[in-house]
Design an enzyme around this catalytic site. Structure first.
Site, PDB file in Angstrom:
ATOM      1  CE  LYS A  67      -0.313  -0.404   5.002  1.00 48.76           C
ATOM      2  NZ  LYS A  67      -1.321  -0.722   6.282  1.00 48.76           N
ATOM      3  NE  ARG A  73      -7.016   0.773  12.434  1.00 46.88           N
ATOM      4  CZ  ARG A  73      -5.720   0.768  11.743  1.00 46.88           C
ATOM      5  NH1 ARG A  73      -4.997   1.784  11.663  1.00 46.88           N
ATOM      6  NH2 ARG A  73      -5.405  -0.199  11.138  1.00 46.88           N
ATOM      7  CE1 TYR A  94      13.904  31.145   5.337  1.00 51.52           C
ATOM      8  CE2 TYR A  94      14.125  28.887   4.941  1.00 51.52           C
ATOM      9  CZ  TYR A  94      13.688  30.197   4.569  1.00 51.52           C
ATOM     10  OH  TYR A  94      13.515  30.356   2.933  1.00 51.52           O
ATOM     11  CG  MET A 140      10.509  23.565   0.230  1.00 46.44           C
ATOM     12  SD  MET A 140       9.228  24.724  -1.123  1.00 46.44           S
ATOM     13  CE  MET A 140       8.288  25.290   0.204  1.00 46.44           C
TER      14      MET A 140
HETATM   15  C1  LIG Z   1      -0.545  -1.947   6.570  1.00 41.90           C
HETATM   16  C2  LIG Z   1      -0.895  -3.085   6.935  1.00 41.90           C
HETATM   17  C3  LIG Z   1      -0.180  -4.243   7.546  1.00 41.90           C
HETATM   18  C4  LIG Z   1       1.244  -4.217   7.308  1.00 41.90           C
HETATM   19  O1  LIG Z   1       1.738  -3.624   8.685  1.00 41.90           O
HETATM   20  P1  LIG Z   1       3.291  -3.482   8.905  1.00 41.90           P
HETATM   21  O2  LIG Z   1       3.486  -3.102  10.326  1.00 41.90           O
HETATM   22  O3  LIG Z   1       4.040  -2.614   7.796  1.00 41.90           O
HETATM   23  O4  LIG Z   1       4.219  -4.782   8.751  1.00 41.90           O
HETATM   24  C5  LIG Z   1      -0.775  -5.551   7.728  1.00 41.90           C
HETATM   25  N1  LIG Z   1      -2.177  -5.280   7.903  1.00 41.90           N
HETATM   26  C6  LIG Z   1      -2.772  -4.533   7.585  1.00 41.90           C
HETATM   27  C7  LIG Z   1      -4.429  -4.621   7.662  1.00 41.90           C
HETATM   28  C8  LIG Z   1      -2.317  -3.342   7.418  1.00 41.90           C
HETATM   29  O5  LIG Z   1      -3.143  -2.297   7.124  1.00 41.90           O
END
Ligand SMILES: *Cc1c(COP(=O)(O)O)cnc(C)c1O
Length: 365
Positions: free
Chosen positions: A43, A139, A261, A309
């Site tokens: 992802k 969640r 800065y 930046m």
């Molecule tokens: C992002 C995610 C993972 C991977 O988690 P890591 O901590 O990066 O290994 C696994 N399961 C779900 C549902 C996720 O959203």
């Protein structure tokens, strides 16, 4: 393109992508997983590393890929990827389900209404389905009664193929561990012998017995640690991304002069400093304070003053040979992204994912 420029951008900042390190880290995950299979989590543009390049590097070792973004999954299928693809947040509306069928994507359903919508459609193919259970993260996920209802409905659906039960751990890297959520999961699944998908990277490494049939490693594949108190190196992981740039100016400072800065850094004695072509618009964290580790020509030194930046300053006082054009490593080989993240009050995940579009990613030689 401006005459004389090569295809590489002129600005020296670049992210070097090490596919051998990625494959090595996948092998480490494989080792922890035992006989469980692995969803490689890609992802967020493969945690900032570039989706297609990451998937290509893992294609012949991966069991499947997991992500969030429908467009990205479609890109992978259009490119010919045949592996299973797990959509970790399922679909956001029933209108997406025909695309799930067309591209053969595995949805994760976390609300009963999604199961209703799915069962109301007669999809042209049967899709494997994941049901996500809430075991304490609070969640996403079904509760026990919703799970029973979902399984009932799916039993009569012409669109569902295999069903896998999934949950996500809230504190696999922390004090609470996973046992409490495993107990809830087991209670919810009692008597149902369906395949399971449980572990993220932290759980896979720390509680390999809690993997289930399909683990879901993400961060460890990229060579960053999921733990605050164990380094990636300790875990046998290698950085996949090395963010590099160069010194574009060097100057001497008299005692009492400031840097950058806000004039928040003041030289207490004569110093030599360098200016690096890299700043927060490249994804380097602005919150990294004076003293954040950084490598110049492979030697460790520190940042000075505020990150701007496009530029940041480094201390060259102890590196008399350093000069314009020297390679600077912001993170990666020789300096874990986790160390830089800690100096900025965050975690490696955030820095990797925030790599800016304007930074070219090139393959390691
Ligand atoms: C992002 C995610 C993972 C991977 O988690 P890591 O901590 O990066 O290994 C696994 N399961 C779900 C549902 C996720 O959203």
């Amino acid at each position: 393109m401006i005459a004389g420029m090569t295809s590489a951008t002129a600005r020296p900042i670049r992210a070097i992508f090490d596919s051998a390190a990625l494959r090595h880290n996948h092998a480490v995950a494989r080792h922890h997983a035992g006989s469980a299979r692995l969803w490689s989590v890609v992802k967020a543009n493969a945690y900032g590393h570039g989706l297609e390049r990451t998937v290509a590097a893992l294609a012949d070792v991966a069991d499947g890929f997991a992500l969030i973004e429908l467009e990205a999954a479609m890109v992978l299928r259009e490119a010919g990827l045949r592996h299973p693809i797990l959509m970790l947040e399922g679909c956001y509306s029933a209108e997406e389900l025909p695309s799930f069928a067309e591209y053969h994507l595995t949805p994760v359903f976390h609300r009963l209404a999604q199961v209703d919508e799915f069962c109301a459609l007669a999809l042209p193919v049967r899709l494997p389905v994941y049901l996500k259970l809430n075991t304490g993260m609070n969640r996403l996920g079904l509760d026990a009664a919703e799970l029973a209802a979902a399984l009932d409905k799916l039993a009569y659906s012409s669109s569902a193929d295999s069903i896998t039960l999934m949950t996500h751990f809230a504190d696999a890297d922390g004090e609470r561990g996973v046992a409490w959520q495993m107990a809830r999961f087991d209670a919810m699944c009692a008597g149902r012998s369906l395949p399971r998908s449980l572990a993220n990277s932290a759980a896979l490494i720390r509680f390999p017995e809690a993997c289930g049939d399909w683990a879901r490693p993400g961060i460890m594949l990229y060579g960053s640690t999921p733990f605050a108190d164990r380094s990636a190196e300790d875990l046998g992981l290698r950085p996949v991304m090395t963010l590099e740039s160069e010194l574009i100016a060097v100057r001497d400072l008299a005692a009492g002069e400031h840097v950058g800065y806000g004039c928040i850094f003041t030289a207490e004695r004569p110093m030599r400093i360098g200016v690096v072509a890299g700043g927060y618009a490249d994804g380097y964290p602005r919150h990294a304070s004076t003293g954040t580790p950084i490598l110049v020509d492979g030697q460790r030194t520190r940042t000075l003053g505020r990150v701007s930046m496009d530029k940041m300053c480094v201390d060259l006082t102890e590196l008399p040979d350093a000069g314009v054009g020297d390679t600077v490593t912001l993170w990666g080989n020789g300096l874990s992204v986790d160390e830089v993240a800690a100096a900025a009050g965050t975690i490696g995940y955030e820095l990797l994912c925030a790599l800016a579009d304007r930074v070219p990613i090139i393959e390691a030689e």
